[in-house]
Motif scaffolding. Sequence first.
Motif, PDB file in Angstrom:
ATOM      1  N   MET A 289      -7.500  45.732  18.196  1.00 32.74           N
ATOM      2  CA  MET A 289      -6.692  46.032  19.368  1.00 32.74           C
ATOM      3  C   MET A 289      -7.301  45.343  20.587  1.00 32.74           C
ATOM      4  SD  MET A 289      -5.943  49.809  21.000  1.00 32.74           S
ATOM      5  CE  MET A 289      -7.661  50.061  21.454  1.00 32.74           C
ATOM      6  N   VAL A 290      -6.441  44.835  21.461  1.00 33.82           N
ATOM      7  CA  VAL A 290      -6.905  44.202  22.694  1.00 33.82           C
ATOM      8  C   VAL A 290      -5.931  44.555  23.810  1.00 33.82           C
ATOM      9  CG1 VAL A 290      -5.650  42.048  22.191  1.00 33.82           C
ATOM     10  CG2 VAL A 290      -7.570  42.014  23.784  1.00 33.82           C
ATOM     11  N   ALA A 291      -6.450  44.753  25.020  1.00 39.18           N
ATOM     12  CA  ALA A 291      -5.611  45.138  26.155  1.00 39.18           C
ATOM     13  C   ALA A 291      -4.689  44.002  26.558  1.00 39.18           C
ATOM     14  CB  ALA A 291      -6.489  45.552  27.338  1.00 39.18           C
ATOM     15  N   ASP A 292      -3.506  44.383  27.027  1.00 37.50           N
ATOM     16  CA  ASP A 292      -2.529  43.422  27.546  1.00 37.50           C
ATOM     17  C   ASP A 292      -2.471  43.586  29.060  1.00 37.50           C
ATOM     18  OD1 ASP A 292      -0.443  41.810  28.218  1.00 37.50           O
ATOM     19  OD2 ASP A 292       1.097  42.892  27.084  1.00 37.50           O
ATOM     20  N   PRO A 293      -3.105  42.704  29.831  1.00 39.48           N
ATOM     21  CA  PRO A 293      -3.168  42.893  31.282  1.00 39.48           C
ATOM     22  C   PRO A 293      -1.826  42.717  31.981  1.00 39.48           C
ATOM     23  CG  PRO A 293      -4.098  40.766  30.657  1.00 39.48           C
ATOM     24  CD  PRO A 293      -3.819  41.493  29.384  1.00 39.48           C
TER      25      PRO A 293
END
Length: 647
Positions: free
Chosen positions: A570-574
């Motif tokens: 999982m990775v943040a979506d800015p």
Amino acid sequence: MLSFFRRSSKSKVGTIVMALVLLAIIIGFAIADAQNFGSGTLSFGGNGSALATVGDERVTDADMSDAMQRRLAQVREQNPGADYGTIANEFDPILSALIDERALVAFANANGFRLSKRLIDAEIAQLPGTRGLNGQFSDQAYQAFLQQQRMTDAQLRRLLASSLLQRLVLAPVVANPRVPVGLATPYANMMLEAREGEAASIPIELFRSGLNPSDADLQRYYASNRGRYTVPEQRVIRIARIGAEQVANVQPSDQEIAAFYNANQAIYGAKDTRSLSQVVVPDQQTAAAIAARARQGGTLAAAAAPAGSNAAVTRLPDQTREAYSSVAGARAAQAVFSAAQGAVVGPTRSDFGWVVVKVESIKREGGRSLAQARGEIAERLAREKRGTALEEMVDKVQTAIDDGANFAEAAAAARLETTTTPLIMPNGRSRVDPAYRAPADLAKAITEAFKIAPNDPPEIIPLGENQGYALMSPAQVVPAAPAPLASIRDQVRNDWIESQALIRARAAASAIAAKAARGMPLARAVREAGVALPAVRPMAARRIEIANANAVIPPAMRMLFTLPQGKSRMVADPRNGGFFVVKVNKIVPGNALLQPALIARMQTELQQAIGEDYAAQLINAIRADVKIKRNESAIAAAKQRMTASGF
């Protein structure tokens, strides 16, 4: 290209010469006088509480305050609406760079690395802004340059000394690092690597539905996030301008204009040149006889002939008063240039004997009458008199303050008009009157007015070049505090909903990532999330394509080139505050043996990066050698004041 690898591995680039970065970021540091500059030891310690001690050097609260102000000034050149909140995330890097710069100075001092005053002078002379119209160093241009940069001579010298130390100490470390082909080839292979994968988007807006906080929810959220809603210190500021408008009626008198005109005939008078005949004899009697014969008519040569060879006549064409004065002396020049054409002057005593002169011709060129030059002279004298009157007015107000006058009394002493701002923050904006904007030319003065203690006397603050001054005093001070919940209820409600939606989105993303990690197809894991999420998107690229892209690398694509094959994360979506779940399905290794140009390119980029790493290691070693002590409580307080309240 190589920076792609470094971003992917989270290693820092550019530690090399951190203070060199400051040359672009904060040209000049607010540092107190270096009393012993030029004596062999550099000292950059400033006044104020120490945020860090670096050997014998200090980084003070005043240093950081000035550095942040200079950075904001630079940011405002591109973004006029920027405030201290805009650069809040730059506080730590700037502090770190200041510490590195002090460490280098402390290291140089401790090891006898001396910089002479002459060396710094040479650096100043090379600055383009310090040169006059003839291309040479000009003190007047230098002073104008300092004023434009809002720096003192001492501050500029310290900045240049720091730059020289960086050049002399760090530059040799980064020079000509060597990278063999065997080291560059794996990196080149990696650049040709191709990857395939897929990404699932989990937007936060899909999780806001149904969120409706109660009063208790808002109270708890507000209480736990009070710092988020803190309003900077606010003040009502009384202002009295002392500027051109107060002295606009000051004009020079006719007598002053005439006196200036007469005293500057070299500028306004006609150019008087005279062609002369001159004879010099040893005694006055002979000279008087020659003068008497010359006045009866004829040439001076004929009049001098009876005196024999001792009375040779010299012709002096096109003489100015100054030129002739250097030949015959001021007394003779005064007499000659007061005589009419054809007149015989003398005998006059000179250093060489007795002089008789005949004015053969007179030529006058140029010149302006008093009437013609009056406007120019009046403008110049008015400017000078107004400047003097303004300084006298400032002195009068300051004298009143020194004698104990309050703001109203000091303003009345010079008959100044006063204004009062609404309750404003240090950035000049008002929460009680959102339409209010403090005048742009008062921005710096308002910043200074927030430093005046409520019970301190008023202060006269310069507004900048040719902008005059402002007498300022706080009339009301409201300390920094969280805004009442009632006044920001809608904002707190939106923030609560945002925080709860984020929790939901993170939980959904974590569940999808966990299922994908156990081998479930990503599309199936998305369908089982219980929310109508966007369809999974395929991803494919070669690393070199990403490295060469002239754009910010999307987080999902960056993650694709970070994970091993078969893994997901999982990775943040800015962009929308949500998340991505990225899975790597296939990795095709690259082979650069058929592309020697790429290997050579990687050699070049690696050489630069290795040089930066060498410099970074030297800076780290210097930091350890000079013993750095950080005052974390003071740093936290300064950061809060500078980034939250804007000084």
